[in-house]
Motif scaffolding. Structure first.
Motif, PDB file in Angstrom:
ATOM      1  N   ASP A  13       1.113 -32.709  32.605  1.00  0.00           N
ATOM      2  CA  ASP A  13       2.391 -32.358  31.971  1.00  0.00           C
ATOM      3  C   ASP A  13       3.604 -32.511  32.870  1.00  0.00           C
ATOM      4  OD1 ASP A  13       0.948 -31.415  29.820  1.00  0.00           O
ATOM      5  OD2 ASP A  13       1.109 -29.281  30.306  1.00  0.00           O
ATOM      6  N   VAL A  14       3.395 -32.264  34.195  1.00  0.00           N
ATOM      7  CA  VAL A  14       4.616 -32.587  35.142  1.00  0.00           C
ATOM      8  C   VAL A  14       5.002 -34.051  35.171  1.00  0.00           C
ATOM      9  CG1 VAL A  14       5.245 -32.098  37.382  1.00  0.00           C
ATOM     10  CG2 VAL A  14       4.260 -30.276  36.350  1.00  0.00           C
ATOM     11  N   LYS A  15       3.764 -34.648  35.289  1.00  0.00           N
ATOM     12  CA  LYS A  15       3.617 -36.075  35.594  1.00  0.00           C
ATOM     13  C   LYS A  15       4.550 -36.865  34.491  1.00  0.00           C
ATOM     14  CE  LYS A  15       1.901 -37.158  39.613  1.00  0.00           C
ATOM     15  NZ  LYS A  15       2.492 -37.955  40.594  1.00  0.00           N
ATOM     16  N   THR A  16       4.415 -36.277  33.151  1.00  0.00           N
ATOM     17  CA  THR A  16       4.867 -36.914  31.869  1.00  0.00           C
ATOM     18  C   THR A  16       6.369 -36.462  32.015  1.00  0.00           C
ATOM     19  OG1 THR A  16       2.728 -36.400  30.881  1.00  0.00           O
ATOM     20  CG2 THR A  16       4.620 -36.940  29.326  1.00  0.00           C
ATOM     21  N   LYS A  17       6.635 -35.160  32.115  1.00  0.00           N
ATOM     22  CA  LYS A  17       8.177 -35.054  32.425  1.00  0.00           C
ATOM     23  C   LYS A  17       8.906 -35.670  33.092  1.00  0.00           C
ATOM     24  CE  LYS A  17       7.703 -30.098  31.075  1.00  0.00           C
ATOM     25  NZ  LYS A  17       7.653 -28.678  31.228  1.00  0.00           N
ATOM     26  N   LEU A  18       8.252 -36.079  34.642  1.00  0.00           N
ATOM     27  CA  LEU A  18       8.933 -36.955  35.377  1.00  0.00           C
ATOM     28  C   LEU A  18       8.998 -38.328  34.946  1.00  0.00           C
ATOM     29  CD1 LEU A  18       7.353 -35.695  38.668  1.00  0.00           C
ATOM     30  CD2 LEU A  18       9.680 -35.366  38.006  1.00  0.00           C
ATOM     31  N   GLU A  19       8.174 -38.730  34.278  1.00  0.00           N
ATOM     32  CA  GLU A  19       8.412 -40.012  33.397  1.00  0.00           C
ATOM     33  C   GLU A  19       9.119 -40.083  32.435  1.00  0.00           C
ATOM     34  OE1 GLU A  19       5.483 -43.345  31.331  1.00  0.00           O
ATOM     35  OE2 GLU A  19       4.578 -41.402  31.896  1.00  0.00           O
ATOM     36  N   THR A  20       9.349 -38.795  31.588  1.00  0.00           N
ATOM     37  CA  THR A  20      10.474 -39.046  30.767  1.00  0.00           C
ATOM     38  C   THR A  20      11.924 -38.998  31.357  1.00  0.00           C
ATOM     39  OG1 THR A  20       9.006 -37.824  29.031  1.00  0.00           O
ATOM     40  CG2 THR A  20      11.235 -37.734  28.720  1.00  0.00           C
ATOM     41  N   GLN A  21      11.863 -38.197  32.263  1.00  0.00           N
ATOM     42  CA  GLN A  21      13.238 -38.050  32.978  1.00  0.00           C
ATOM     43  C   GLN A  21      13.470 -39.473  33.770  1.00  0.00           C
ATOM     44  OE1 GLN A  21      13.104 -35.130  36.097  1.00  0.00           O
ATOM     45  NE2 GLN A  21      15.391 -35.233  36.488  1.00  0.00           N
ATOM     46  N   ALA A  22      12.586 -40.061  34.473  1.00  0.00           N
ATOM     47  CA  ALA A  22      13.040 -41.462  34.818  1.00  0.00           C
ATOM     48  C   ALA A  22      13.444 -42.724  33.905  1.00  0.00           C
ATOM     49  CB  ALA A  22      11.913 -41.903  35.588  1.00  0.00           C
ATOM     50  N   LYS A  23      12.743 -42.390  32.722  1.00  0.00           N
ATOM     51  CA  LYS A  23      13.146 -43.188  31.569  1.00  0.00           C
ATOM     52  C   LYS A  23      14.613 -42.672  31.146  1.00  0.00           C
ATOM     53  CE  LYS A  23       8.707 -44.330  29.748  1.00  0.00           C
ATOM     54  NZ  LYS A  23       7.564 -44.014  28.494  1.00  0.00           N
ATOM     55  N   ASN A  24      14.769 -41.825  31.018  1.00  0.00           N
ATOM     56  CA  ASN A  24      16.299 -41.381  30.595  1.00  0.00           C
ATOM     57  C   ASN A  24      17.386 -41.720  31.553  1.00  0.00           C
ATOM     58  OD1 ASN A  24      15.308 -40.229  28.206  1.00  0.00           O
ATOM     59  ND2 ASN A  24      15.281 -38.162  29.055  1.00  0.00           N
ATOM     60  N   GLU A  25      17.001 -41.439  32.817  1.00  0.00           N
ATOM     61  CA  GLU A  25      17.989 -41.881  33.793  1.00  0.00           C
ATOM     62  C   GLU A  25      18.057 -43.340  33.890  1.00  0.00           C
ATOM     63  OE1 GLU A  25      16.277 -40.328  37.614  1.00  0.00           O
ATOM     64  OE2 GLU A  25      16.726 -38.529  37.153  1.00  0.00           O
ATOM     65  N   TYR A  26      17.043 -44.178  33.799  1.00  0.00           N
ATOM     66  CA  TYR A  26      17.190 -45.668  33.717  1.00  0.00           C
ATOM     67  C   TYR A  26      18.018 -46.059  32.402  1.00  0.00           C
ATOM     68  CZ  TYR A  26      16.134 -50.535  32.698  1.00  0.00           C
ATOM     69  OH  TYR A  26      16.173 -51.901  32.350  1.00  0.00           O
ATOM     70  N   ALA A  27      17.863 -45.410  31.358  1.00  0.00           N
ATOM     71  CA  ALA A  27      18.540 -45.711  30.157  1.00  0.00           C
ATOM     72  C   ALA A  27      20.148 -45.458  30.181  1.00  0.00           C
ATOM     73  CB  ALA A  27      18.343 -44.908  28.965  1.00  0.00           C
ATOM     74  N   VAL A  28      20.614 -44.281  31.118  1.00  0.00           N
ATOM     75  CA  VAL A  28      21.856 -44.235  31.559  1.00  0.00           C
ATOM     76  C   VAL A  28      22.548 -45.115  32.412  1.00  0.00           C
ATOM     77  CG1 VAL A  28      23.481 -42.499  32.659  1.00  0.00           C
ATOM     78  CG2 VAL A  28      21.799 -41.525  30.904  1.00  0.00           C
ATOM     79  N   ALA A  29      21.880 -45.666  33.436  1.00  0.00           N
ATOM     80  CA  ALA A  29      22.080 -46.333  34.401  1.00  0.00           C
ATOM     81  C   ALA A  29      22.142 -47.910  33.778  1.00  0.00           C
ATOM     82  CB  ALA A  29      21.059 -46.441  35.590  1.00  0.00           C
ATOM     83  N   ASN A  30      21.507 -48.250  32.730  1.00  0.00           N
ATOM     84  CA  ASN A  30      21.456 -49.452  32.298  1.00  0.00           C
ATOM     85  C   ASN A  30      22.745 -49.451  31.209  1.00  0.00           C
ATOM     86  OD1 ASN A  30      20.313 -52.223  31.454  1.00  0.00           O
ATOM     87  ND2 ASN A  30      19.659 -51.336  29.524  1.00  0.00           N
ATOM     88  N   GLN A  31      22.970 -48.654  30.606  1.00  0.00           N
ATOM     89  CA  GLN A  31      24.277 -48.475  29.812  1.00  0.00           C
ATOM     90  C   GLN A  31      25.409 -48.730  30.637  1.00  0.00           C
ATOM     91  OE1 GLN A  31      24.192 -48.402  26.478  1.00  0.00           O
ATOM     92  NE2 GLN A  31      26.120 -48.607  26.677  1.00  0.00           N
TER      93      GLN A  31
END
Length: 82
Positions: A13-31
């Motif tokens: 569950d922690v790994k899944t949350k970290l992955e989701t957080q990384a995806k969100n950070e990438y989306a913000v940086a890409n935008q």
């Protein structure tokens, strides 16, 4: 039949949350990157307009003040783009 219980579910569950957080950070940086690219392209277009204006002024009757201002505009845009 007993329900399967994964012993390390909390770690998963922690790994899944970290992955989701990384995806969100990438989306913000890409935008932000795309936004900056758009600003850059607009600045380049402005610089091209200034350069065309300078060429026009150089080919017409010589007006030193207008030519000087046009050169300053072009140089300012080059500095901003850098």
């Amino acid at each position: 039949m007993a329900k399967f219980k994964y012993r390390m579910q909390n770690i998963l569950d922690v790994k899944t949350k970290l992955e989701t957080q990384a995806k969100n950070e990438y989306a913000v940086a890409n935008q932000k990157y795309l936004s900056e690219q758009e600003k850059l392209s607009q600045l380049v277009l402005r610089r091209v307009d200034y350069e065309e204006n300078l060429k026009k002024l150089l080919s017409d009757k010589i007006n030193v003040v207008k030519i000087s201002n046009a050169r300053k505009d072009v140089n300012t845009m080059k500095t901003i783009i850098r």
